[in-house]
Design a protein around this motif. Structure first.
Motif, mmCIF file in Angstrom:
data_model
loop_
_atom_site.group_PDB
_atom_site.id
_atom_site.type_symbol
_atom_site.label_atom_id
_atom_site.label_comp_id
_atom_site.label_asym_id
_atom_site.label_seq_id
_atom_site.Cartn_x
_atom_site.Cartn_y
_atom_site.Cartn_z
ATOM 1 N N ASN A 135 61.620 47.969 63.128
ATOM 2 C CA ASN A 135 63.026 48.475 62.646
ATOM 3 C C ASN A 135 62.882 49.334 61.452
ATOM 4 O OD1 ASN A 135 62.804 46.391 61.204
ATOM 5 N ND2 ASN A 135 64.899 45.061 61.794
ATOM 6 N N GLN A 136 61.757 49.630 60.770
ATOM 7 C CA GLN A 136 61.700 50.262 59.798
ATOM 8 C C GLN A 136 62.262 49.491 58.451
ATOM 9 O OE1 GLN A 136 59.917 53.356 59.735
ATOM 10 N NE2 GLN A 136 59.736 52.452 61.969
ATOM 11 N N GLN A 137 62.111 48.201 58.366
ATOM 12 C CA GLN A 137 62.352 47.525 57.352
ATOM 13 C C GLN A 137 61.140 46.594 56.845
ATOM 14 O OE1 GLN A 137 65.513 47.348 55.647
ATOM 15 N NE2 GLN A 137 66.148 48.670 57.147
ATOM 16 N N PHE A 138 61.196 46.463 55.430
ATOM 17 C CA PHE A 138 59.671 45.754 55.014
ATOM 18 C C PHE A 138 60.143 44.180 55.179
ATOM 19 C CE2 PHE A 138 58.380 49.803 53.398
ATOM 20 C CZ PHE A 138 57.128 49.731 53.486
ATOM 21 N N VAL A 139 59.406 43.428 55.663
ATOM 22 C CA VAL A 139 59.499 41.827 55.979
ATOM 23 C C VAL A 139 58.539 41.131 55.262
ATOM 24 C CG1 VAL A 139 59.697 40.382 57.742
ATOM 25 C CG2 VAL A 139 60.588 42.617 58.111
ATOM 26 N N PHE A 140 58.740 40.438 54.455
ATOM 27 C CA PHE A 140 57.882 39.314 53.948
ATOM 28 C C PHE A 140 56.952 38.796 54.878
ATOM 29 C CE2 PHE A 140 56.776 34.815 52.540
ATOM 30 C CZ PHE A 140 56.039 35.037 51.486
ATOM 31 N N ASP A 141 55.314 38.701 54.602
ATOM 32 C CA ASP A 141 54.298 38.515 55.319
ATOM 33 C C ASP A 141 53.964 37.223 54.571
ATOM 34 O OD1 ASP A 141 52.117 38.149 56.726
ATOM 35 O OD2 ASP A 141 51.363 39.997 56.600
ATOM 36 N N PRO A 142 54.147 35.842 55.363
ATOM 37 C CA PRO A 142 53.738 34.683 54.800
ATOM 38 C C PRO A 142 52.290 34.471 55.114
ATOM 39 C CG PRO A 142 54.997 34.385 56.756
ATOM 40 C CD PRO A 142 55.149 35.743 56.539
ATOM 41 N N THR A 143 51.674 35.155 55.974
ATOM 42 C CA THR A 143 50.350 34.528 56.435
ATOM 43 C C THR A 143 49.219 35.197 55.350
ATOM 44 O OG1 THR A 143 50.114 36.715 57.709
ATOM 45 C CG2 THR A 143 50.983 34.670 58.725
ATOM 46 N N ARG A 144 49.649 36.285 54.745
ATOM 47 C CA ARG A 144 48.905 37.076 53.585
ATOM 48 C C ARG A 144 49.296 36.616 51.957
ATOM 49 N NH1 ARG A 144 47.562 42.857 55.707
ATOM 50 N NH2 ARG A 144 49.865 42.720 56.144
ATOM 51 N N SER A 145 50.491 36.111 52.003
ATOM 52 C CA SER A 145 50.934 35.817 50.675
ATOM 53 C C SER A 145 50.447 34.511 50.295
ATOM 54 C CB SER A 145 52.534 35.997 50.709
ATOM 55 O OG SER A 145 52.902 37.274 51.065
ATOM 56 N N ASN A 146 50.288 34.463 48.820
ATOM 57 C CA ASN A 146 50.033 33.058 48.413
ATOM 58 C C ASN A 146 50.303 33.113 46.884
ATOM 59 O OD1 ASN A 146 48.597 30.429 48.289
ATOM 60 N ND2 ASN A 146 46.722 31.374 48.994
ATOM 61 N N GLN A 147 50.316 31.849 46.442
ATOM 62 C CA GLN A 147 50.483 31.441 45.067
ATOM 63 C C GLN A 147 49.510 30.545 44.760
ATOM 64 O OE1 GLN A 147 54.289 29.980 43.809
ATOM 65 N NE2 GLN A 147 53.138 29.558 41.620
ATOM 66 N N PHE A 148 48.522 30.958 43.806
ATOM 67 C CA PHE A 148 47.235 30.060 43.197
ATOM 68 C C PHE A 148 47.344 29.626 41.831
ATOM 69 C CE2 PHE A 148 42.761 29.861 41.932
ATOM 70 C CZ PHE A 148 42.540 28.709 42.629
ATOM 71 N N SER A 149 47.215 28.442 41.299
ATOM 72 C CA SER A 149 47.229 28.025 40.038
ATOM 73 C C SER A 149 45.832 27.335 39.828
ATOM 74 C CB SER A 149 48.238 27.191 39.679
ATOM 75 O OG SER A 149 48.207 25.999 40.252
ATOM 76 N N TYR A 150 45.505 27.591 38.707
ATOM 77 C CA TYR A 150 43.959 26.753 38.170
ATOM 78 C C TYR A 150 44.065 26.402 36.728
ATOM 79 C CZ TYR A 150 39.003 25.963 37.569
ATOM 80 O OH TYR A 150 37.767 25.468 37.604
ATOM 81 N N LYS A 151 43.910 25.004 36.490
ATOM 82 C CA LYS A 151 43.709 24.654 35.273
ATOM 83 C C LYS A 151 42.272 23.973 35.088
ATOM 84 C CE LYS A 151 48.635 23.468 35.123
ATOM 85 N NZ LYS A 151 49.640 22.521 35.168
ATOM 86 N N GLU A 152 41.660 24.183 33.953
ATOM 87 C CA GLU A 152 40.559 23.703 33.698
ATOM 88 C C GLU A 152 40.338 23.242 31.817
ATOM 89 O OE1 GLU A 152 36.282 25.393 35.018
ATOM 90 O OE2 GLU A 152 36.723 26.409 32.886
ATOM 91 N N LYS A 153 40.036 21.910 31.867
ATOM 92 C CA LYS A 153 39.357 21.504 30.715
ATOM 93 C C LYS A 153 37.975 21.027 30.445
ATOM 94 C CE LYS A 153 44.101 19.857 29.311
ATOM 95 N NZ LYS A 153 44.867 18.508 28.954
ATOM 96 N N ILE A 154 37.507 21.666 29.285
ATOM 97 C CA ILE A 154 35.859 21.275 29.268
ATOM 98 C C ILE A 154 35.709 20.744 27.871
ATOM 99 C CG2 ILE A 154 33.777 22.338 29.015
ATOM 100 C CD1 ILE A 154 34.531 24.447 30.890
ATOM 101 N N PHE A 155 35.232 19.483 27.835
ATOM 102 C CA PHE A 155 34.789 19.016 26.513
ATOM 103 C C PHE A 155 33.260 18.806 26.633
ATOM 104 C CE2 PHE A 155 33.839 15.089 23.970
ATOM 105 C CZ PHE A 155 34.432 15.455 22.865
ATOM 106 N N ALA A 156 32.511 19.429 25.553
ATOM 107 C CA ALA A 156 31.279 19.494 25.123
ATOM 108 C C ALA A 156 30.789 19.276 24.031
ATOM 109 C CB ALA A 156 30.929 20.967 25.751
ATOM 110 N N GLY A 157 29.404 18.843 23.755
ATOM 111 C CA GLY A 157 28.842 18.474 22.571
ATOM 112 C C GLY A 157 27.281 18.583 22.729
#
Length: 723
Positions: free
Chosen positions: A391-413
């Motif tokens: 019907n010529q309207q843009f519709v949200f596509d949940p199969t390809r949309s995504n939210q991704f978060s990444y957290k990383e801590k490194i302790f080295a010596g």
């Protein structure tokens, strides 16, 4: 036929140079007979006029400023292309040891940027600004485990009081133009120095992709992609270096980098039946892209030195923000009917905090170094797809949309020990790194949490027989974590039927490596052998029903590798020098793929000739040629390729003005052609082409009352993974 003609012209050109120079240097009189008109070379003497190459604990160190081999190079990125053991690909990616992406250091400190920002920075450094390059293909435990290789660029230093300025401008001419401008200003007082670096680059670059694929239903599909990237880049850097007294020094540096790119990607899929007599479908795609990246960074460092004790602190903050908007329009070419239309909106944010403390104490002939480092990284990625409905309207596509978060801590010596016993130098070290990470694919409710501690030893020994000859041996164990883009489970499209997806379940890889290096005068031979486990790689998956080709990430069980690299100079005459590099590589990877296991042994080699002609009146001509043999891996064959570059350099106004003209990739022969090995799985071959054939006009001008060299940015290895 055209290539042969070019080669004949090139040889005639060089013959003229040889003839002209011999006449100039020998002062031939008018009594020369006609039979002597052909230039000849009576002998070839293999010798070195000065020691431009040396070893530092087994690492090649090349003198840059004043080195004839690099006199016509417009910037340090071009110098690296001619440096033994270093490869720069068509997209200006830097590699050592065949396939290792090294960290870049400036004056012993890591300089880590996104790939694009790093290329701009290296182009802002002229060879005259650099004292030396050190190529370390086997770093010790003192360095971050992520660093499987290091290129340390040491800038020329001068403590003269006053100010200095330097401007570098390059214009690359192909079908389109690309311009680079860099201005460096610095002022040095008794105890404090200031520096400012400004840059502005703009222009258009081109990329083409072509593929031929015989589909499972016996149809033949040809894919073509044409990409035009119009980019505008601003860079700014300001720093202060303050010497409190003879024991204490403090510095701070702030920088910003802004990039905006308008990219258009045009593609077509042309499919016919098996004997290519009947058209099945002919579609075309249009993919306009708007890309914006904003980078901000702050670096603070402090050093204290008293007698044989030294303490250094380095702190970093980096903020990266990426925004990208895409439109994907696919049409039936014969009828112009719109087949599909979708949009994507990407937002990526990365924040990195890092701090490290290093101490060094010399006791007698022994030196002990120790250090601690803490880094905290947070990244958040969001991508939204909207598809045009019936019907010529843009519709949200949940199969390809995504939210991704990444957290990383490194302790080295780490703790290292080094000592010299007459002509023998011994170094040993041990490093630990504790990694805590959480990746969260919010849309699909997938959380991956990891916490692991790894111990990483290193050892090296070097023996100097005399000033002309030395031998070294080294061992190290390294850890490579996946970069954020490899973990990100988003779908990134190359074309409507071709895309890649990251894998948040990737494991880090581990590399054990042994290296031996021998130098005799300016001739260096290096042999490396090692094994990498849990190798991170991508692999293709082809769907015969939809003809979609996906590239996914995975860990391979292991790969064995080895390399032999030889470099040596040949002095033909006083004005003709040749630097020769020969490298051979071996790679044996164990690759499970679909229902089979492929474990091929791949051998390949690379040869380079860097010829320098030092002519009268201060002109220098450089002819650089590079050949890469057939190579690949267990899945792909990569065809041979070669390139030839010609450049000329001349200094003016008491060496304040330097002009250079280069014609790179003379025969337009440096495209990359690949073919899938296993036809029963997928019968495809494709070519990547970049606009590396170009004429480059370069100008640099030095001004001011001092030769004091600016102090440059210091950054950390975590920033390198923020790409």
């Amino acid at each position: 036929m055209k290539v042969k003609l070019w080669i004949i012209i090139l040889l005639l050109f060089l013959s003229c140079i040889v003839k002209s120079q011999e006449i100039s240097q020998e002062k031939v009189t008018d009594s020369i007979q006609q039979k002597d008109s052909v230039a000849t070379i009576s002998e070839v003497i293999i010798q070195s006029s000065r020691r431009d190459v040396k070893l530092n604990q087994g690492n090649i160190v090349m003198n840059i400023s004043g080195n004839k081999d690099f006199k016509t190079s417009t910037n340090i990125l071009e110098v690296l292309r001619k440096t033994p053991g270093v490869t720069v690909d068509s997209e200006d990616g830097i590699f050592i040891g065949g396939r290792i992406s090294p960290a870049i250091f400036i004056n012993g400190k890591p300089v880590v940027m996104s790939a694009q920002e790093l290329q701009i920075y290296l182009r802002s450094l002229s060879p005259d600004m650099v004292e030396s390059l050190e190529v370390n293909t086997n770093p010790s435990s003192k360095y971050d485990a992520e660093f499987k290789g290091i290129i340390d660029i040491k800038l020329k230093k001068n403590t003269n009081l006053g100010w200095i300025g330097n401007y570098i401008g390059n214009t690359s001419i192909n079908k389109f133009n690309y311009k680079e401008n860099s201005l460096n200003l610095s002022y040095n007082a008794q105890k404090i120095s200031y520096n400012v670096q400004l840059g502005y680059n703009n222009g258009i670059s081109i990329y083409r992709y072509r593929a031929l694929q015989r589909l499972a239903n016996t149809n033949v599909m040809r894919t073509e992609t044409y990409q035009k990237d119009d980019a505008e880049i601003y860079t700014a850097q300001m720093g202060i270096d303050y010497k409190l007294n003879d024991k204490n020094r403090f510095g701070v540096n702030v920088r910003a980098n802004f990039r905006e790119s308008e990219r258009i990607r045009l593609g077509s899929l042309y499919t016919v039946n098996k004997d290519e007599t009947q058209l099945i479908f002919n579609t075309e795609s249009k993919n306009p892209i708007n890309y914006i990246q904003d980078n901000y960074g702050i670096t603070a460092d402090y050093s204290f030195q008293y007698k044989n004790f030294k303490l250094i602190f380095l702190g970093n903050y980096l903020s990266v923000k990426n925004k990208q908007e895409d439109d994907f329009l696919n049409n039936d070419k014969p009828t112009s009917e719109l087949l599909s239309y979708w949009k994507s909106d990407l937002l990526n944010k990365i924040d990195i905090y890092a701090g490290q403390v290093d101490v060094s104490q010399k006791i007698g002939d022994a030196t002990f170094d120790a250090g601690l480092k803490l880094s905290d990284t947070k990244t958040n990625n969001m991508i939204r797809y909207d598809t045009l409905s019936v019907n010529q309207q843009f519709v949200f596509d949940p199969t390809r949309s995504n939210q991704f978060s990444y957290k990383e801590k490194i302790f080295a010596g780490y703790l290292t020990y080094s000592q010299k016993f007459n002509k023998l130098q011994i170094n040993a070290g041990l490093r630990f790194e504790n990694t805590q990470s959480i990746s969260n694919a919010v849309t699909v409710d997938s959380v991956v949490s990891r916490n692991y501690l790894k111990w990483l030893p290193s050892f090296s020994a070097s023996y100097a027989f005399n000033k002309s000859s030395e031998l070294s041996f080294s061992y190290s164990r390294k850890l490579t974590r996946p970069v954020f883009s490899q973990l990100n489970p988003f779908r990134f499209y190359y074309s409507p039927l071709n895309y890649w997806i990251g894998n948040p379940y990737l494991q880090p890889s581990f590399t054990n490596q042994i290296k031996a290096t021998y130098r005799y005068k300016n001739r260096v031979t290096a042999f490396t052998i090692g094994k990498e486990t849990d190798v991170m790689t991508r692999y293709p998956i082809y769907n015969p029903e939809t003809n979609v080709l996906e590239f996914l990430g995975t860990n391979l069980p292991y790969r064995n590798f080895a390399s032999l690299e030889i470099s040596f100079p040949i002095k033909i005459t006083k004005w003709w020098n040749i630097n020769t590099q020969i490298a051979g590589y071996y790679n044996h990877e164990f690759r499970p793929y679909l229902d089979e296991v492929f474990a091929l042994k791949i051998y390949n080699y690379e040869m380079r000739l860097n010829q320098v002609f030092s002519l009268s009146k201060g002109y220098t001509i450089n002819l650089f040629s590079n050949y890469e043999s057939k190579t690949g891996n267990s899945l792909y064959i990569i065809k041979p390729r070669y390139t030839i570059d010609i450049s000329i350099q001349k200094a003016w106004l008491d060496n304040k003005l330097n002009t250079k003209i280069s014609f790179n990739n003379v025969f337009d022969s440096y495209d990359q052609r690949l073919e899938f090995r296993h036809k029963q799985i997928m019968d495809t071959q494709f070519t990547h082409w970049w606009d590396t054939q170009k004429l480059i006009l370069s100008l640099s001008y030095n001004f001011g009352k001092s030769k004091y060299q600016t102090k440059n940015i210091q950054k950390t290895e975590e920033e390198n993974r923020a790409r």
